[in-house]
Design a protein around this motif. Structure first.
Motif, PDB file in Angstrom:
ATOM      1  N   ILE A  65      18.642  27.049  54.538  1.00 29.96           N
ATOM      2  CA  ILE A  65      19.226  28.383  54.679  1.00 29.96           C
ATOM      3  C   ILE A  65      20.654  28.451  54.163  1.00 29.96           C
ATOM      4  N   THR A  66      21.250  27.310  53.787  1.00 31.71           N
ATOM      5  CA  THR A  66      22.571  27.370  53.165  1.00 31.71           C
ATOM      6  C   THR A  66      22.484  27.906  51.743  1.00 31.71           C
ATOM      7  N   ASP A  67      21.274  27.969  51.204  1.00 32.76           N
ATOM      8  CA  ASP A  67      21.017  28.574  49.898  1.00 32.76           C
ATOM      9  C   ASP A  67      20.554  30.011  50.139  1.00 32.76           C
ATOM     10  N   ARG A  68      21.308  30.966  49.635  1.00 30.26           N
ATOM     11  CA  ARG A  68      21.014  32.373  49.936  1.00 30.26           C
ATOM     12  C   ARG A  68      19.595  32.763  49.542  1.00 30.26           C
ATOM     13  N   GLN A  70      16.938  30.900  49.325  1.00 30.33           N
ATOM     14  CA  GLN A  70      15.951  30.326  50.240  1.00 30.33           C
ATOM     15  C   GLN A  70      15.967  31.037  51.585  1.00 30.33           C
ATOM     16  N   ALA A  71      17.143  31.420  52.060  1.00 26.58           N
ATOM     17  CA  ALA A  71      17.212  32.174  53.316  1.00 26.58           C
ATOM     18  C   ALA A  71      16.495  33.513  53.179  1.00 26.58           C
ATOM     19  N   GLU A  72      16.745  34.198  52.081  1.00 27.47           N
ATOM     20  CA  GLU A  72      16.087  35.484  51.856  1.00 27.47           C
ATOM     21  C   GLU A  72      14.583  35.314  51.703  1.00 27.47           C
ATOM     22  N   ARG A  73      14.177  34.226  51.037  1.00 26.89           N
ATOM     23  CA  ARG A  73      12.749  33.969  50.865  1.00 26.89           C
ATOM     24  C   ARG A  73      12.087  33.652  52.201  1.00 26.89           C
ATOM     25  N   ALA A  74      12.794  32.965  53.092  1.00 25.92           N
ATOM     26  CA  ALA A  74      12.237  32.675  54.413  1.00 25.92           C
ATOM     27  C   ALA A  74      11.935  33.961  55.169  1.00 25.92           C
ATOM     28  N   VAL A  75      12.873  34.903  55.123  1.00 30.96           N
ATOM     29  CA  VAL A  75      12.659  36.188  55.785  1.00 30.96           C
ATOM     30  C   VAL A  75      11.511  36.946  55.124  1.00 30.96           C
ATOM     31  N   SER A  76      11.475  36.936  53.801  1.00 36.45           N
ATOM     32  CA  SER A  76      10.399  37.626  53.081  1.00 36.45           C
ATOM     33  C   SER A  76       9.036  37.036  53.412  1.00 36.45           C
ATOM     34  N   THR A  77       8.995  35.716  53.574  1.00 37.60           N
ATOM     35  CA  THR A  77       7.736  35.056  53.923  1.00 37.60           C
ATOM     36  C   THR A  77       7.209  35.568  55.259  1.00 37.60           C
ATOM     37  N   VAL A  78       8.112  35.719  56.214  1.00 38.51           N
ATOM     38  CA  VAL A  78       7.716  36.210  57.538  1.00 38.51           C
ATOM     39  C   VAL A  78       7.246  37.665  57.451  1.00 38.51           C
ATOM     40  N   ILE A  79       7.962  38.474  56.711  1.00 41.69           N
ATOM     41  CA  ILE A  79       7.573  39.882  56.560  1.00 41.69           C
ATOM     42  C   ILE A  79       6.230  39.994  55.849  1.00 41.69           C
ATOM     43  N   ASP A  80       6.040  39.211  54.798  1.00 45.20           N
ATOM     44  CA  ASP A  80       4.762  39.252  54.069  1.00 45.20           C
ATOM     45  C   ASP A  80       3.600  38.854  54.960  1.00 45.20           C
ATOM     46  N   ARG A  81       3.835  37.909  55.860  1.00 44.63           N
ATOM     47  CA  ARG A  81       2.761  37.407  56.724  1.00 44.63           C
ATOM     48  C   ARG A  81       2.510  38.322  57.927  1.00 44.63           C
ATOM     49  N   PHE A  82       3.581  38.815  58.546  1.00 45.64           N
ATOM     50  CA  PHE A  82       3.433  39.511  59.829  1.00 45.64           C
ATOM     51  C   PHE A  82       3.870  40.981  59.801  1.00 45.64           C
ATOM     52  N   GLY A  83       4.642  41.364  58.803  1.00 44.61           N
ATOM     53  CA  GLY A  83       5.014  42.764  58.664  1.00 44.61           C
ATOM     54  C   GLY A  83       6.170  43.236  59.511  1.00 44.61           C
ATOM     55  N   GLN A 116      28.062  28.760  59.188  1.00 46.40           N
ATOM     56  CA  GLN A 116      28.506  30.121  58.906  1.00 46.40           C
ATOM     57  C   GLN A 116      27.692  30.786  57.791  1.00 46.40           C
ATOM     58  N   ARG A 117      27.637  30.168  56.612  1.00 44.30           N
ATOM     59  CA  ARG A 117      26.934  30.834  55.511  1.00 44.30           C
ATOM     60  C   ARG A 117      25.451  31.010  55.811  1.00 44.30           C
ATOM     61  N   GLY A 118      24.801  29.976  56.355  1.00 37.44           N
ATOM     62  CA  GLY A 118      23.382  30.096  56.674  1.00 37.44           C
ATOM     63  C   GLY A 118      23.119  31.191  57.686  1.00 37.44           C
ATOM     64  N   LEU A 119      23.983  31.276  58.696  1.00 40.10           N
ATOM     65  CA  LEU A 119      23.854  32.328  59.706  1.00 40.10           C
ATOM     66  C   LEU A 119      24.043  33.703  59.076  1.00 40.10           C
ATOM     67  N   LEU A 120      25.030  33.822  58.193  1.00 41.72           N
ATOM     68  CA  LEU A 120      25.271  35.104  57.519  1.00 41.72           C
ATOM     69  C   LEU A 120      24.085  35.501  56.647  1.00 41.72           C
ATOM     70  N   MET A 122      20.891  34.582  56.814  1.00 39.37           N
ATOM     71  CA  MET A 122      19.710  34.927  57.596  1.00 39.37           C
ATOM     72  C   MET A 122      19.878  36.277  58.279  1.00 39.37           C
ATOM     73  N   THR A 123      21.060  36.529  58.811  1.00 39.06           N
ATOM     74  CA  THR A 123      21.307  37.796  59.494  1.00 39.06           C
ATOM     75  C   THR A 123      21.223  38.965  58.525  1.00 39.06           C
ATOM     76  N   LYS A 124      21.845  38.812  57.370  1.00 35.33           N
ATOM     77  CA  LYS A 124      21.840  39.875  56.361  1.00 35.33           C
ATOM     78  C   LYS A 124      20.413  40.210  55.938  1.00 35.33           C
ATOM     79  N   ALA A 125      19.593  39.170  55.733  1.00 40.30           N
ATOM     80  CA  ALA A 125      18.222  39.389  55.271  1.00 40.30           C
ATOM     81  C   ALA A 125      17.333  39.985  56.355  1.00 40.30           C
ATOM     82  N   ALA A 126      17.555  39.577  57.594  1.00 40.05           N
ATOM     83  CA  ALA A 126      16.668  40.016  58.685  1.00 40.05           C
ATOM     84  C   ALA A 126      17.065  41.351  59.295  1.00 40.05           C
ATOM     85  N   LEU A 127      18.337  41.731  59.196  1.00 39.56           N
ATOM     86  CA  LEU A 127      18.833  42.894  59.935  1.00 39.56           C
ATOM     87  C   LEU A 127      18.088  44.195  59.630  1.00 39.56           C
ATOM     88  N   PRO A 128      17.769  44.514  58.374  1.00 36.37           N
ATOM     89  CA  PRO A 128      17.028  45.764  58.140  1.00 36.37           C
ATOM     90  C   PRO A 128      15.697  45.813  58.889  1.00 36.37           C
TER      91      PRO A 128
END
Length: 255
Positions: A65-68, A70-83, A116-120, A122-128
């Motif tokens: 998640i320190t790679d932006r 990959q963090a965004e892709r992790a969130v997208s993976t969850v959304i694609d799977r569960f909505g 810090q960056r990983g938390l930022l 993940m939060t940015k990607a998941a918040l919407p």
């Protein structure tokens, strides 16, 4: 009164061991489907198998998640799977200690990247998605819990860079809380004291030996990961009218 988590989707970072793994098991036991995120795929596979064997539902997502991206892709993976995403637990963390004069700057960069960056990212990607979940009929609320530390409240010699990262987490958490709390996205920070995890294992032998002696003398009974998982669960299972903005969890034996 506890709110059930059946139907909810929770993302937990740093889930391959310690607090993250314990939290995944506990939230799954409360009915949440847990998406466990970490770099160590083998450990995620074991955790997912354990949760499913206990009757829960889980998805392993390998990501740094320190790679932006990959963090965004992790969130997208969850959304694609569960909505949907209802809960984000920003647990991934790194603690590297030493005096400012002698400590390797690369260690500072690694801590800033994870804490810090990983938390930022993940939060940015998941918040919407959390804002959407807070608006629907399942619970009418969504949750972000950021795992900080007592080192986000109190500074010590040889903790300077780690202190900086965790004080920053506390400040970010409170600012974000004020931005979204009236939209029923609850944002809280949890600050553990000493917990029996792998956190100190990334330090050099001198630091590890010093901490082992100090802890044995001053903190004879550390918290266990399950204690922190219980506190996280408490935070995310409150009625929607109740928000725990800050929770400080300490071993009884730690001054």
């Amino acid at each position: 009164m506890e709110q059930k988590l059946v139907g909810t989707i929770a993302i937990i970072t740093g889930a391959s061991s310690g607090i993250g793994a314990a939290t995944a098991r506990r939230l799954a036991a409360h009915g949440a489907t847990v998406a466990v995120v970490a770099r160590r795929a083998d450990r995620l596979d074991t955790l997912v198998s354990d949760i499913e064997a206990a009757g829960g539902s889980a998805l392993g997502v390998q990501a740094d998640i320190t790679d932006r991206a990959q963090a965004e892709r992790a969130v997208s993976t969850v959304i694609d799977r569960f909505g949907r995403i209802d809960i984000l637990i920003n647990n991934a963390g790194l603690m590297l200690l030493g005096p400012v004069l002698d400590q390797d700057v690369e260690e500072w960069e690694r801590m800033i990247a994870v804490n810090q960056r990983g938390l930022l990212f993940m939060t940015k990607a998941a918040l919407p998605h959390l804002l959407i979940a807070a608006n629907d009929e399942l619970r009418g609320v969504a949750d972000i819990v950021n795992i900080s530390s007592i080192a986000g409240r109190q500074a010590w010699a040889n903790f300077a860079a780690y202190n900086m990262t965790k004080f920053g987490v506390n400040g970010f958490t409170e600012a974000l809380r004020q931005e979204v709390t009236k939209k029923h996205v609850r944002v809280g920070v949890l600050e553990p004291g000493a917990v029996e995890t792998e956190l100190i294992s990334h330090n050099n032998d001198t630091i590890k030996d010093h901490l082992a002696v100090s802890d044995a003398k001053n903190i004879p009974e550390k918290l266990q990961p399950e204690d922190i998982a219980e506190s996280i669960t408490y935070m995310v299972t409150r009625h929607r009218r109740s928000s725990i903005a800050e929770l400080w969890a300490m071993p009884t034996s730690q001054a």
